[in-house]
Design a protein around this motif. Structure first.
Motif, PDB file in Angstrom:
ATOM      1  N   PRO A 293     -87.018  84.744  29.166  1.00  0.00           N
ATOM      2  CA  PRO A 293     -85.967  85.053  28.183  1.00  0.00           C
ATOM      3  C   PRO A 293     -86.390  86.174  27.222  1.00  0.00           C
ATOM      4  O   PRO A 293     -87.512  86.161  26.699  1.00  0.00           O
ATOM      5  N   GLY A 294     -85.514  87.129  27.023  1.00  0.00           N
ATOM      6  CA  GLY A 294     -85.780  88.251  26.127  1.00  0.00           C
ATOM      7  C   GLY A 294     -86.561  89.379  26.767  1.00  0.00           C
ATOM      8  O   GLY A 294     -86.487  90.527  26.321  1.00  0.00           O
ATOM      9  N   ALA A 295     -87.330  89.088  27.808  1.00  0.00           N
ATOM     10  CA  ALA A 295     -88.128  90.126  28.464  1.00  0.00           C
ATOM     11  C   ALA A 295     -87.232  90.962  29.378  1.00  0.00           C
ATOM     12  O   ALA A 295     -86.036  90.687  29.533  1.00  0.00           O
ATOM     13  N   MET A 296     -87.814  92.002  29.983  1.00  0.00           N
ATOM     14  CA  MET A 296     -86.976  92.989  30.667  1.00  0.00           C
ATOM     15  C   MET A 296     -87.700  93.608  31.853  1.00  0.00           C
ATOM     16  O   MET A 296     -88.891  93.887  31.788  1.00  0.00           O
ATOM     17  N   ARG A 297     -86.952  93.788  32.942  1.00  0.00           N
ATOM     18  CA  ARG A 297     -87.415  94.659  34.031  1.00  0.00           C
ATOM     19  C   ARG A 297     -87.372  96.061  33.456  1.00  0.00           C
ATOM     20  O   ARG A 297     -86.327  96.550  33.024  1.00  0.00           O
ATOM     21  N   GLU A 298     -88.533  96.746  33.449  1.00  0.00           N
ATOM     22  CA  GLU A 298     -88.670  98.003  32.699  1.00  0.00           C
ATOM     23  C   GLU A 298     -87.761  99.116  33.221  1.00  0.00           C
ATOM     24  O   GLU A 298     -87.287  99.078  34.353  1.00  0.00           O
ATOM     25  N   LEU A 299     -87.558 100.133  32.403  1.00  0.00           N
ATOM     26  CA  LEU A 299     -86.782 101.315  32.802  1.00  0.00           C
ATOM     27  C   LEU A 299     -87.463 101.965  34.002  1.00  0.00           C
ATOM     28  O   LEU A 299     -88.659 102.268  33.965  1.00  0.00           O
ATOM     29  N   HIS A 300     -86.684 102.162  35.064  1.00  0.00           N
ATOM     30  CA  HIS A 300     -87.244 102.690  36.305  1.00  0.00           C
ATOM     31  C   HIS A 300     -86.117 103.184  37.184  1.00  0.00           C
ATOM     32  O   HIS A 300     -84.929 103.007  36.855  1.00  0.00           O
ATOM     33  N   TRP A 301     -86.465 103.756  38.316  1.00  0.00           N
ATOM     34  CA  TRP A 301     -85.490 104.075  39.368  1.00  0.00           C
ATOM     35  C   TRP A 301     -86.218 104.076  40.693  1.00  0.00           C
ATOM     36  O   TRP A 301     -87.444 103.901  40.738  1.00  0.00           O
ATOM     37  N   HIS A 302     -85.446 104.227  41.763  1.00  0.00           N
ATOM     38  CA  HIS A 302     -86.028 104.152  43.101  1.00  0.00           C
ATOM     39  C   HIS A 302     -85.870 105.494  43.804  1.00  0.00           C
ATOM     40  O   HIS A 302     -84.758 106.012  43.890  1.00  0.00           O
ATOM     41  N   PRO A 303     -86.970 106.058  44.323  1.00  0.00           N
ATOM     42  CA  PRO A 303     -86.920 107.393  44.907  1.00  0.00           C
ATOM     43  C   PRO A 303     -86.497 107.401  46.368  1.00  0.00           C
ATOM     44  O   PRO A 303     -86.416 108.466  46.979  1.00  0.00           O
ATOM     45  N   ASN A 304     -86.217 106.204  46.934  1.00  0.00           N
ATOM     46  CA  ASN A 304     -85.879 106.191  48.371  1.00  0.00           C
ATOM     47  C   ASN A 304     -84.427 105.860  48.674  1.00  0.00           C
ATOM     48  O   ASN A 304     -83.835 106.465  49.554  1.00  0.00           O
ATOM     49  N   THR A 305     -83.820 104.919  47.930  1.00  0.00           N
ATOM     50  CA  THR A 305     -82.458 104.525  48.329  1.00  0.00           C
ATOM     51  C   THR A 305     -81.774 103.686  47.253  1.00  0.00           C
ATOM     52  O   THR A 305     -82.335 103.440  46.186  1.00  0.00           O
ATOM     53  N   ASN A 306     -80.538 103.267  47.544  1.00  0.00           N
ATOM     54  CA  ASN A 306     -79.764 102.399  46.653  1.00  0.00           C
ATOM     55  C   ASN A 306     -80.436 101.034  46.516  1.00  0.00           C
ATOM     56  O   ASN A 306     -81.173 100.611  47.403  1.00  0.00           O
ATOM     57  N   GLU A 307     -80.110 100.338  45.428  1.00  0.00           N
ATOM     58  CA  GLU A 307     -80.607  98.970  45.226  1.00  0.00           C
ATOM     59  C   GLU A 307     -79.435  97.997  45.240  1.00  0.00           C
ATOM     60  O   GLU A 307     -78.456  98.176  44.529  1.00  0.00           O
ATOM     61  N   TRP A 308     -79.554  96.948  46.073  1.00  0.00           N
ATOM     62  CA  TRP A 308     -78.554  95.867  46.143  1.00  0.00           C
ATOM     63  C   TRP A 308     -79.230  94.647  45.550  1.00  0.00           C
ATOM     64  O   TRP A 308     -80.388  94.358  45.867  1.00  0.00           O
ATOM     65  N   ALA A 343     -81.334 106.531  42.964  1.00  0.00           N
ATOM     66  CA  ALA A 343     -82.031 107.330  41.947  1.00  0.00           C
ATOM     67  C   ALA A 343     -81.535 107.140  40.521  1.00  0.00           C
ATOM     68  O   ALA A 343     -82.091 107.721  39.592  1.00  0.00           O
ATOM     69  N   MET A 344     -80.505 106.323  40.309  1.00  0.00           N
ATOM     70  CA  MET A 344     -80.023 106.130  38.935  1.00  0.00           C
ATOM     71  C   MET A 344     -81.012 105.275  38.137  1.00  0.00           C
ATOM     72  O   MET A 344     -81.482 104.246  38.613  1.00  0.00           O
ATOM     73  N   GLY A 345     -81.292 105.698  36.896  1.00  0.00           N
ATOM     74  CA  GLY A 345     -82.209 104.957  36.024  1.00  0.00           C
ATOM     75  C   GLY A 345     -81.582 103.646  35.585  1.00  0.00           C
ATOM     76  O   GLY A 345     -80.377 103.570  35.370  1.00  0.00           O
ATOM     77  N   HIS A 346     -82.412 102.581  35.466  1.00  0.00           N
ATOM     78  CA  HIS A 346     -81.847 101.290  35.063  1.00  0.00           C
ATOM     79  C   HIS A 346     -82.903 100.367  34.478  1.00  0.00           C
ATOM     80  O   HIS A 346     -84.098 100.570  34.663  1.00  0.00           O
ATOM     81  N   TYR A 347     -82.411  99.357  33.742  1.00  0.00           N
ATOM     82  CA  TYR A 347     -83.237  98.248  33.246  1.00  0.00           C
ATOM     83  C   TYR A 347     -82.452  96.980  33.464  1.00  0.00           C
ATOM     84  O   TYR A 347     -81.214  97.027  33.613  1.00  0.00           O
ATOM     85  N   ILE A 348     -83.130  95.836  33.510  1.00  0.00           N
ATOM     86  CA  ILE A 348     -82.469  94.535  33.629  1.00  0.00           C
ATOM     87  C   ILE A 348     -83.103  93.606  32.608  1.00  0.00           C
ATOM     88  O   ILE A 348     -84.296  93.312  32.678  1.00  0.00           O
ATOM     89  N   GLU A 349     -82.282  93.183  31.661  1.00  0.00           N
ATOM     90  CA  GLU A 349     -82.774  92.411  30.527  1.00  0.00           C
ATOM     91  C   GLU A 349     -82.320  90.961  30.672  1.00  0.00           C
ATOM     92  O   GLU A 349     -81.139  90.705  30.950  1.00  0.00           O
ATOM     93  N   ASN A 350     -83.232  90.019  30.466  1.00  0.00           N
ATOM     94  CA  ASN A 350     -82.850  88.604  30.466  1.00  0.00           C
ATOM     95  C   ASN A 350     -82.145  88.310  29.151  1.00  0.00           C
ATOM     96  O   ASN A 350     -82.756  88.333  28.089  1.00  0.00           O
ATOM     97  N   HIS A 366     -89.709 100.332  53.164  1.00  0.00           N
ATOM     98  CA  HIS A 366     -90.700 100.154  52.093  1.00  0.00           C
ATOM     99  C   HIS A 366     -90.038 100.062  50.726  1.00  0.00           C
ATOM    100  O   HIS A 366     -88.942 100.573  50.512  1.00  0.00           O
ATOM    101  N   PHE A 367     -90.731  99.366  49.834  1.00  0.00           N
ATOM    102  CA  PHE A 367     -90.312  99.284  48.437  1.00  0.00           C
ATOM    103  C   PHE A 367     -90.962 100.425  47.674  1.00  0.00           C
ATOM    104  O   PHE A 367     -92.151 100.707  47.858  1.00  0.00           O
ATOM    105  N   ALA A 368     -90.208 101.078  46.792  1.00  0.00           N
ATOM    106  CA  ALA A 368     -90.777 102.127  45.943  1.00  0.00           C
ATOM    107  C   ALA A 368     -89.995 102.195  44.641  1.00  0.00           C
ATOM    108  O   ALA A 368     -88.766 102.115  44.644  1.00  0.00           O
ATOM    109  N   ASP A 369     -90.698 102.303  43.528  1.00  0.00           N
ATOM    110  CA  ASP A 369     -90.009 102.576  42.266  1.00  0.00           C
ATOM    111  C   ASP A 369     -90.830 103.535  41.418  1.00  0.00           C
ATOM    112  O   ASP A 369     -92.040 103.655  41.573  1.00  0.00           O
ATOM    113  N   VAL A 370     -90.128 104.257  40.565  1.00  0.00           N
ATOM    114  CA  VAL A 370     -90.767 105.159  39.609  1.00  0.00           C
ATOM    115  C   VAL A 370     -90.591 104.537  38.233  1.00  0.00           C
ATOM    116  O   VAL A 370     -89.463 104.261  37.805  1.00  0.00           O
TER     117      VAL A 370
END
Ligand code: MN
Ligand code: MN
Length: 408
Positions: A293-308, A343-350, A366-370
């Motif tokens: 709770p309150g924590a966050m998946r940090e600001l990032h994006w993916h250099p290979n493809t869309n995220e579902w 490639a869109m930048g995003h975060y996910i916050e609880n 493969h998994f990849a994130d920046v």
């Protein structure tokens, strides 16, 4: 306290805290009316409304000031999807028809009662699965005549390559529920190659010739409509279902994701499963992420493809930056699908008070994130200072090591 009231009061308490004031009856009443008003802008909401949907989408009702421009819809709940009921269980899908932006991936949630069988079938798309509940027995045979039979439970994965025939059956004590991911957004669960359908549409004398039996041996094949998902006796132990003398597939079609040691952070975990650890999974890579709770998946994006995404537990908000000044914030609950275009930048916050658990899924081997933080930490500090006019404290706080989840 109802779920709806709980979510409204969370926002109201945040507002009251920000104002340095107490939670008054008046502010609570205003929030429950769900007026789109913030910072002196907006207006009351006297027309029709759907309070439960408003309560689930606080960031649509009062978007952050940083939201701007237009983005496609990036959220669709499985609970808004049609369910197909069968004697053996039920199934529902979120495809490009429901979530238009998702051209590369479609999702299905399927329930098989104990003994319930998803008929022997195949399809053009690859099938990746995450078991949400219970136990299942899965079978497949590949083009080399190698076979596969295994039992899977909650947190286990499977992957069936395109065109490879397979089956799924619910086991004791209460069958199974699982998420299926297909590497084609136009996949249709109602449009697969069914064994019974094949036999029904092949002349009986051809079937007789093919199998070397009298046509009468195949006279009782059920109609496909009765077989898609059908009840059957719960099978015995796994060992009894292994085909004696058969050669097993070279790369297992199942994988124990929860047996992987997670990347452990103070306020979350991440398990990454791609073809480097689950070799059969050539077209789907995934991460199972837990955020406190309150924590966050940090600001990032993916250099290979869309995220579902599939939200398993908890609640969250995701901000997506689409370049050219466009950004939008979406709210998520359990059983929602989310999507982030390439490639869109995003975060996910609880934003809830329980652990947030969700899957990031990619049509990739493969998994990849920046990581934004890591990028800046590994860029000459004077360049960062000149670009952003940040102070030394900012520069010193940058982390060279990735931290997928950052604390509250
Ligand atoms: Mn299938
Ligand atoms: Mn991501």
């Amino acid at each position: 306290m109802s779920i709806v009231t709980d979510k409204i009061s969370r926002r109201t308490m945040l507002a009251a805290t920000a104002a340095g004031g107490l939670l008054t009856t008046a502010t609570l009443a205003q929030a429950q009316k769900s007026d789109p008003i913030a910072n002196g802008r907006g207006g009351t909401n006297p027309g029709p409304m759907n309070p439960s949907r408003i309560a689930q989408n606080p960031d649509l009702m009062v978007p952050p000031n940083t939201d701007a421009g237009s983005l496609p819809n990036l959220r669709f709940s499985f609970d808004d999807a049609h369910i197909r009921l069968s004697a053996g269980g039920w199934t529902r899908q979120v495809t490009a028809r429901e979530l238009g932006v998702s051209k590369d991936i479609a999702g299905v949630i399927m329930r098989l009662n104990a003994g319930g069988v998803r008929e022997l079938h195949w399809h053009k798309a690859a099938e990746w699965a995450y078991v949400l509940y219970g136990k299942a027995r899965i079978t497949a045979v590949d083009a080399n005549g190698h076979n596969f039979v295994d039992d899977v439970g909650a947190g286990d994965l499977w992957y069936f390559p395109p065109g490879i025939p397979h089956s799924i059956q619910g086991l004791d004590p209460d069958g199974t529920e699982f998420l299926l991911v297909f590497d084609d957004g136009d996949f249709d669960e109602d449009n697969t190659f069914l064994l019974s359908d094949f036999l029904k549409h092949t002349p009986p004398e051809v079937l007789a010739k093919n199998f070397g039996v009298p046509a009468s041996s195949l006279a009782n094949v059920p109609d496909p409509s009765a077989l898609y998902m059908f009840p059957a006796p719960v099978p015995g132990p796994l060992g009894a279902d292994k085909i004696a003398g058969a050669v097993e597939v070279l790369q297992s079609f199942s994988h124990r994701m929860m047996a992987q040691a997670p990347i452990k952070m103070k306020h979350g975990t991440a398990r990454i499963t791609d073809s480097s650890v689950f070799q059969a999974s050539k077209t789907i890579a995934a991460a199972l992420v837990e955020v406190e709770p309150g924590a966050m998946r940090e600001l990032h994006w993916h250099p290979n493809t869309n995220e579902w995404q599939y939200y398993i537990q908890g609640q969250a908000r995701m901000g997506v930056f689409a370049a050219s000044g466009a950004a939008r914030t979406f709210d998520f609950q359990a059983n929602d699908v989310g999507y982030v275009p390439f490639a869109m930048g995003h975060y996910i916050e609880n934003t809830g008070n329980t652990t947030l658990r969700y899957l990031e899924v990619f049509k990739s081997d493969h998994f990849a994130d920046v990581s934004l933080n890591q990028w800046l930490a590994l860029t000459p500090p004077e360049l960062v200072r000149a670009s952003l006019r940040v102070d030394s404290q900012f520069l010193h706080a940058l982390r060279r090591e990735k931290s997928p989840v950052v604390p509250a």
